[in-house]
Every structure is written in structure tokens, then in C-alpha cells.
Design a protein around this motif. Sequence first.
Motif, mmCIF file in Angstrom:
data_model
loop_
_atom_site.group_PDB
_atom_site.id
_atom_site.type_symbol
_atom_site.label_atom_id
_atom_site.label_comp_id
_atom_site.label_asym_id
_atom_site.label_seq_id
_atom_site.Cartn_x
_atom_site.Cartn_y
_atom_site.Cartn_z
ATOM 1 N N PHE A 279 6.671 -32.057 9.107
ATOM 2 C CA PHE A 279 7.077 -31.534 9.867
ATOM 3 C C PHE A 279 6.148 -30.200 9.867
ATOM 4 O O PHE A 279 5.916 -29.708 11.316
ATOM 5 C CB PHE A 279 8.409 -31.183 9.977
ATOM 6 N N ALA A 280 6.441 -29.491 8.845
ATOM 7 C CA ALA A 280 5.636 -27.779 8.709
ATOM 8 C C ALA A 280 4.120 -28.268 8.996
ATOM 9 O O ALA A 280 3.648 -27.218 9.586
ATOM 10 C CB ALA A 280 6.068 -27.729 7.853
ATOM 11 N N ALA A 281 3.403 -29.313 8.725
ATOM 12 C CA ALA A 281 2.140 -29.902 8.455
ATOM 13 C C ALA A 281 1.670 -29.848 10.308
ATOM 14 O O ALA A 281 0.659 -29.087 11.159
ATOM 15 C CB ALA A 281 1.433 -30.628 8.209
ATOM 16 N N GLY A 282 2.512 -30.932 11.056
ATOM 17 C CA GLY A 282 2.631 -30.749 12.669
ATOM 18 C C GLY A 282 2.725 -28.801 13.429
ATOM 19 O O GLY A 282 1.812 -29.180 14.346
ATOM 20 N N VAL A 283 3.351 -28.157 13.078
ATOM 21 C CA VAL A 283 3.727 -26.773 13.075
ATOM 22 C C VAL A 283 3.067 -26.457 13.292
ATOM 23 O O VAL A 283 2.057 -25.615 13.756
ATOM 24 C CB VAL A 283 5.118 -26.329 12.539
ATOM 25 N N LEU A 284 1.878 -26.495 12.330
ATOM 26 C CA LEU A 284 1.010 -25.642 11.233
ATOM 27 C C LEU A 284 -0.135 -25.485 12.014
ATOM 28 O O LEU A 284 -1.167 -25.025 13.054
ATOM 29 C CB LEU A 284 0.910 -25.833 9.833
ATOM 30 N N LEU A 285 -0.520 -27.055 12.842
ATOM 31 C CA LEU A 285 -1.328 -27.238 13.607
ATOM 32 C C LEU A 285 -1.199 -26.987 15.235
ATOM 33 O O LEU A 285 -2.147 -26.883 15.806
ATOM 34 C CB LEU A 285 -1.708 -29.218 13.058
ATOM 35 N N ALA A 286 -0.358 -27.313 15.762
ATOM 36 C CA ALA A 286 0.026 -27.029 16.979
ATOM 37 C C ALA A 286 0.481 -25.224 17.561
ATOM 38 O O ALA A 286 -0.449 -24.781 18.581
ATOM 39 C CB ALA A 286 1.698 -26.859 16.778
ATOM 40 N N ALA A 287 -0.201 -24.884 16.244
ATOM 41 C CA ALA A 287 -0.215 -23.040 16.615
ATOM 42 C C ALA A 287 -1.813 -22.502 16.488
ATOM 43 O O ALA A 287 -2.049 -22.174 17.377
ATOM 44 C CB ALA A 287 0.708 -22.418 15.380
ATOM 45 N N ILE A 288 -2.867 -24.178 16.519
ATOM 46 C CA ILE A 288 -4.453 -23.297 16.958
ATOM 47 C C ILE A 288 -4.592 -23.279 18.121
ATOM 48 O O ILE A 288 -4.995 -22.023 18.317
ATOM 49 C CB ILE A 288 -5.321 -24.895 16.004
ATOM 50 N N PRO A 289 -4.205 -24.003 18.775
ATOM 51 C CA PRO A 289 -4.056 -23.477 20.876
ATOM 52 C C PRO A 289 -4.140 -22.120 20.761
ATOM 53 O O PRO A 289 -4.142 -21.586 21.984
ATOM 54 C CB PRO A 289 -3.203 -24.437 21.795
ATOM 55 N N VAL A 290 -2.896 -22.039 19.865
ATOM 56 C CA VAL A 290 -1.923 -20.429 20.189
ATOM 57 C C VAL A 290 -2.865 -18.869 20.537
ATOM 58 O O VAL A 290 -3.310 -18.182 20.844
ATOM 59 C CB VAL A 290 -0.995 -20.413 20.496
ATOM 60 N N VAL A 291 -3.134 -19.637 19.014
ATOM 61 C CA VAL A 291 -4.414 -18.681 17.913
ATOM 62 C C VAL A 291 -5.538 -18.661 19.121
ATOM 63 O O VAL A 291 -6.102 -17.046 19.496
ATOM 64 C CB VAL A 291 -4.473 -18.914 16.607
#
Length: 312
Positions: A279-291
Motif C-alpha cells: 500500500f505504501a509503495a503504491g501511494v509513493l508511486l502515485a505521487a510521481i504525476p503530482v510532483v
Amino acid sequence: MSVVDETAGVPVARAVARRGPSLKRLGDMWWRHLVGIIASVIALFPVAYILSAAFNGDSTLSSASIIPRSLTLDNFRTLFSSSVSLKHFQTAADYPYWYMNTVLVSAATALLTVVLGALAAYAFSRFRFKGRRLGMLSLLLIQMFPQLLAVVAIYLIVHSVGSIFHVIGLNTITALIVVYLGGIMGVNTLLLKGFFDTIPAELDESARVDGATPGQVFWGVVFPLAAPVLAVIAMLSFIGTLNEFAIANVLLQTSKHQTLAVGLYNFINGQYAQFWGPFAAGVLLAAIPVVILFLSLQKFIVQGLTQGAVKG
């Protein structure tokens, strides 16, 4: 010799004189620097915790800590592994579908919000027509009620419309985009309208005198000048859509059509969830487009947030 010594000491004296006031100002404002450091630590604490959980070998929440006990990439591999079953109809291998759906929905919502909101705001700002004040008041009153209150009504409407037009029916990305547009268009139109009011109408008149059509006036003159606030609206719409859960959970029913917020929730949905690491790994990857989006629009976002703060 004395003349040389006096001239040699002049630069040193000037350097000391320049450092004196700056050091004094720093001493007067030390508490502001302290507040800034504390606020930064509080803001970065969740990010550090997510980073640790994403690379931690133990996926349970009880063993989570700021510093991971064992570094591993197994949590990221789990996201793309078909051997991990979350429910009877989905596996963790659907994560790429969740990611693609989320980026598509967020990007389309942000783009359409900017374009449609700018067109509506320009009409309210520049034109005088019957029902203008009533329309603006209606947009303002609608925003008093959160979209979450209308989840049941939204579901029934999409279900009924989907029986006729399957493209915007249940379990479709297009239906979710349309619903999101209906929820955020009102407030964004009001924000854009206030910004368009600050753009002098004389620029429109000058462009018309030069032979520009109404479309050329909007797209060639007004729209570029509104780029800062448009970037802010796009950024807020993108982030808000990416984080939305309730409506997406109701409208999207199968795993491969879900977004990240809905799909990742299934990792920790059980009573004794053992997938906090993925779950934490998926959330971390999900932040890439926002950054990436924030870095791309950083200059416009700063201008849009500070526009009107200083009269010039």
C-alpha cells in the motif's frame, strides 16, 4: 605606508558593516525560522513514514517505523504480481490499470475544467445578459452542498443514463469524469471570473480594433494572460480528483476500471491487513504525476497564488 594600510582596511570595514545589519535582522527573526523548520518537519513526517514503509521488508503496520529495519523492493514487486489475491475478483497485478485510469481521469478532469471554466468565466466577466446574476448566485449556492451528499442521486442518474448511452454508464471512466466536472465547475468558474475581472477590458477592445474575431480575442489575448490562475485551477483539480474515493468507489465496480484510491484501499481493507508495505509503495508511486505536474507549472502556480497580493 600609512596610506596603503588605511585603504587596505576599507574593504574589511565595509564587509563588516554589511554583515552587521543582516546578522541583526536574522537575530530579530529567529523565531520565524524556527517556526518554518518545525512546520517543514511536520509536513515531511508522513512522507518519511511512507518511504520507510514502502522499502521495509515487513508489511505489517505494527513493525512500521521511520527508519526501515530491512531495505527491500518486494513491496513494489507485489504491486505487479498476480499471485497476490485481494478479493475474489481482483489481484495486485491490476495496479497498472489503476494507475492508468487515475492519470487519465485526473488529466482529463483538469484539462476540461480549465477550458470549460475559462469559457464560462469569460462570459460572466465580459458579457451582460439576462440571468447573469442569477446564474452566478446559483453557482455559489450549489457549492454550499458537498458532492458527497448526492452520491445516491449520482448513482441513480448514471445508472439511468447508462442504459441509453453506455459510454457514460456505470463502471466507465467517462462517467466518472463527467461527474467530477459537474462537482468542481462551479467554484472554479467563480475563481476564474474574479481573475478575468482584473484583466482590463481595453485589451479586448484593442484586439477588436485590429480586426480580431471574438475567438481570437479570447484564445490569443485573454487566455494567455490568465495562465497563472489556470495553472492553479488545473493543479487543484488534478490533486482533488486523484485523491477522491467515495464517488469512484460507487461508480467503478470491476477491478480493472478502478482508480488508485479505490484499488489501493483493498490492500488494507481486511481486519488483519498484511499489505501495508505494498500500500505504501503504491501511494509513493502515485505521487510521481503530482510532483511532475507541480514542477512543470511551478512558475505559473507561484504567480497565480500571489496575483493581486501587491498592487503594481
